[in-house]
Design a protein around this motif. Structure first.
Motif, short mmCIF file in Angstrom:
data_model
loop_
_atom_site.label_atom_id
_atom_site.label_comp_id
_atom_site.label_asym_id
_atom_site.label_seq_id
_atom_site.Cartn_x
_atom_site.Cartn_y
_atom_site.Cartn_z
N ASN A 1 -2.59 -6.53 2.10
CA ASN A 1 -3.35 -7.30 1.69
C ASN A 1 -4.11 -5.41 0.60
O ASN A 1 -4.36 -5.78 -0.39
N CYS A 2 -4.47 -4.58 2.00
CA CYS A 2 -4.98 -3.38 1.74
C CYS A 2 -4.56 -2.46 2.19
O CYS A 2 -4.07 -2.57 3.21
N VAL A 3 -4.58 -1.37 1.78
CA VAL A 3 -3.36 -0.20 2.22
C VAL A 3 -3.89 0.92 1.66
O VAL A 3 -4.69 0.97 0.95
N ALA A 4 -4.68 1.88 3.14
CA ALA A 4 -4.95 3.36 2.51
C ALA A 4 -3.28 3.93 3.12
O ALA A 4 -2.41 4.44 4.03
N LYS A 5 -3.17 4.30 1.67
CA LYS A 5 -2.39 6.01 1.24
C LYS A 5 -2.55 7.17 1.83
O LYS A 5 -3.94 7.97 1.22
N PHE A 6 -2.07 7.68 2.48
CA PHE A 6 -2.42 9.40 3.14
C PHE A 6 -1.70 10.55 2.62
O PHE A 6 -0.57 10.13 2.18
N GLU A 7 -2.59 10.69 1.83
CA GLU A 7 -2.00 12.16 1.04
C GLU A 7 -2.62 13.29 1.85
O GLU A 7 -3.17 13.12 2.55
N ALA A 8 -1.79 14.82 1.00
CA ALA A 8 -2.33 16.04 1.62
C ALA A 8 -3.67 16.02 2.32
O ALA A 8 -4.15 16.45 3.37
N ASP A 9 -4.72 15.87 1.24
CA ASP A 9 -5.84 16.64 1.83
C ASP A 9 -6.76 15.16 1.08
O ASP A 9 -8.35 14.63 0.47
N ARG A 10 -6.24 13.31 1.23
CA ARG A 10 -7.88 12.69 1.28
C ARG A 10 -6.72 11.52 1.41
O ARG A 10 -5.50 11.39 1.91
N ILE A 11 -7.19 10.32 1.32
CA ILE A 11 -6.38 8.92 1.61
C ILE A 11 -7.11 8.79 0.11
O ILE A 11 -8.02 8.31 -0.45
N VAL A 12 -6.17 7.43 -0.16
CA VAL A 12 -6.08 6.26 -0.93
C VAL A 12 -5.73 5.15 -0.98
O VAL A 12 -5.60 4.51 -0.38
N LEU A 13 -6.76 4.24 -1.48
CA LEU A 13 -7.29 2.49 -0.97
C LEU A 13 -6.44 1.83 -2.06
O LEU A 13 -7.45 2.24 -2.94
N VAL B 1 -7.65 -0.94 7.92
CA VAL B 1 -6.59 -1.47 6.95
C VAL B 1 -5.35 -0.62 7.20
O VAL B 1 -4.90 0.07 8.26
N ALA B 2 -4.39 -1.58 6.27
CA ALA B 2 -2.68 -0.65 7.37
C ALA B 2 -3.33 0.85 6.84
O ALA B 2 -3.12 1.38 5.39
N ALA B 3 -1.73 1.23 7.05
CA ALA B 3 -1.95 2.93 6.65
C ALA B 3 -0.73 2.71 6.25
O ALA B 3 0.27 2.74 6.67
N ASP B 4 -0.18 3.57 5.32
CA ASP B 4 0.86 4.40 4.58
C ASP B 4 0.76 6.33 4.57
O ASP B 4 0.95 6.29 4.26
N ASN C 1 5.73 6.55 4.74
CA ASN C 1 6.95 5.57 4.65
C ASN C 1 6.93 4.25 5.02
O ASN C 1 7.53 3.35 5.29
N GLY C 2 5.89 3.98 4.03
CA GLY C 2 5.18 3.17 3.71
C GLY C 2 4.45 2.33 4.61
O GLY C 2 4.03 2.62 5.18
N ALA C 3 3.74 0.83 4.35
CA ALA C 3 2.51 0.44 4.88
C ALA C 3 2.66 -0.65 6.25
O ALA C 3 4.35 -1.16 5.90
N ASP C 4 2.23 0.06 7.19
CA ASP C 4 2.40 -0.84 8.67
C ASP C 4 1.07 -1.40 9.02
O ASP C 4 0.26 -0.41 8.93
N PRO C 5 1.28 -2.15 8.86
CA PRO C 5 -0.39 -2.93 9.53
C PRO C 5 -0.61 -2.61 10.92
O PRO C 5 -1.14 -2.50 11.83
#
Length: 407
Positions: free
Chosen positions: A157-169, A190-193, A196-200
């Motif tokens: 239900n909630c994902v943290a996407k890792f980018e080069a210089d930040r995370i996006v929730l 929170v699940a991390a992406d 390769n997609g979110a993996d809880p």
């Protein structure tokens, strides 16, 4: 037996701290908790609410996470058990408020993040956001130990996407996030992406300031018990944070879940031992005052026997909780199954003792003129929060297994 039971000798300093906290529990927590129990959820955090009076009074105690974490491990373990038992004795819901409000800074210290400690000083309400609408106790099981064969987790239900210089929730956390409606800072699990997609099962633990753009809070939910504890949803709409706010990334996420789970479950044992003690003392006092058959009801064998078993359970719960706390504070690796034993024993004891106390009060116990009905309602919710007891016992049982002996 002392007023607190047949516990081992404490140092003079520990006794003094216990006495101060017991006074705080009686003078501040219990009356304010009873007021909050009767307030409409929509008014719980309004200006002038007893909630804010409580937080102001707690601040006068001068308790800080930094001071606690600087103590020797064994000394801190005993002190935390003493403190949380007294807080639970005062009010179970408000005791959870205190645990949740301090948890973000506890995690910063556990992972040695002095930069975040400086960036987010103590003194503001905090919360712990882990549970999700579709994944309650699942979130405490990143190894998938409790999953049925071939079962799939489903979509987070909630994902943290890792980018080069930040995370996006992006997404939401469930309405059961303790203290979230009042909090200014959050420790988010929170699940991390990472591309390769979110993996809880490879999530992240992140410090989130709740005034960040894109964060919104849900309403304080109405519930049966622990009404002094505000709980509500958190929503994240493309919330951008620096990578430095990550306490534990995917490579360290399972350790972060294990660590907070072992700590939280152990202290739950202490809180609800205190709640059970409160129920016992209320019943003990009433049994000396109430007369039936021409004598105080404590003279009746069934009442005396019931009180004995209530006291016995409390002693067992306290002893187990402190034993687990001391071991987990000093062992190279804390024992999560043991922490689960403490949580389940403490909460089950609270519920059983409060139920027995209700029986001693008889019809009077069912009215709000006596505090025991609130104590009973508060204890009932504890069997579910911080991981429902049934799931914890399954996961804990698997934790006791020896994989080398599997066929």
């Amino acid at each position: 037996m002392t007023a607190w039971g047949a516990e081992s000798l404490l140092t003079e300093e520990q006794e003094a701290i216990r006495d101060v906290l017991n006074g705080f529990a009686r003078r501040v927590m219990r009356p304010l908790g009873q007021k909050l129990d009767r307030i409409d959820p929509g008014e719980q955090l309004a200006p002038g609410s007893p909630y804010w009076s409580f937080m102001k009074e707690f601040a006068t105690l001068g308790i800080s996470v930094a001071d606690l974490m600087a103590m020797p491990e064994a000394e801190r373990a005993v002190l935390l058990c003493i403190a949380n038992e007294e807080f639970g004795y005062g009010d179970g819901g408000l005791a959870i408020v205190l645990g949740a409000t301090m948890l973000p800074h506890v995690m910063m210290h556990m992972f040695g993040r002095s930069d975040l400690i400086a960036k987010y000083p103590e003194g503001v309400p905090g919360c712990w956001a882990i549970t999700e609408p579709d994944h309650g106790t699942d979130m405490l099981d990143p190894n998938g130990a409790i999953f049925a064969p071939n079962a799939k987790y489903g979509r987070p239900n909630c994902v943290a996407k890792f980018e080069a210089d930040r995370i996006v929730l992006q997404g939401q956390k469930a309405a059961w996030c303790s203290n979230a409606p009042a909090a200014e800072i959050c420790v988010l699990y929170v699940a991390a992406d990472t591309g390769n997609g979110a993996d809880p099962r490879n999530g992240a633990c992140i410090i989130v300031p709740l005034d960040a753009p894109g964060v919104t809070k849900g309403r304080v939910i109405a519930k049966m018990g622990q009404r002094a504890l505000p709980q509500g949803e958190l929503f994240f709409d493309n919330v951008e944070l620096p990578l430095d706010n990550v306490i534990a990334g995917p490579e360290d996420y399972k350790r972060a879940v294990y660590g907070v789970h072992a700590e939280a479950n152990t202290l739950m044992g202490a809180v609800w031992t205190g709640n059970a003690r409160s129920a016992y003392e209320l019943a003990w006092d009433y049994a000396h005052e109430r007369k039936q058959g021409g004598v105080p009801i404590i003279r009746h064998q069934s009442v005396a026997q019931r009180l004995f078993h209530m006291a016995r359970k409390i002693e067992l719960s306290r002893a187990l909780t402190r034993r687990v706390a001391l071991y987990n504070a000093t062992a190279p690796t804390p024992s999560l199954p043991s922490a689960m034993m403490a949580k389940i024993t403490g909460t089950q004891t609270a519920f059983e003792v409060a139920s027995d106390a209700m029986q001693i009060f008889g019809g009077n116990g069912m009215t709000d003129e006596y505090p025991i009905e609130k104590t009973f309602r508060d204890a009932r919710l504890a069997l579910i929060e911080d991981g429902c007891n049934e799931i914890l016992s399954i996961k804990g049982g698997y934790g006791l297994a020896d994989p080398e002996r599997f066929a």
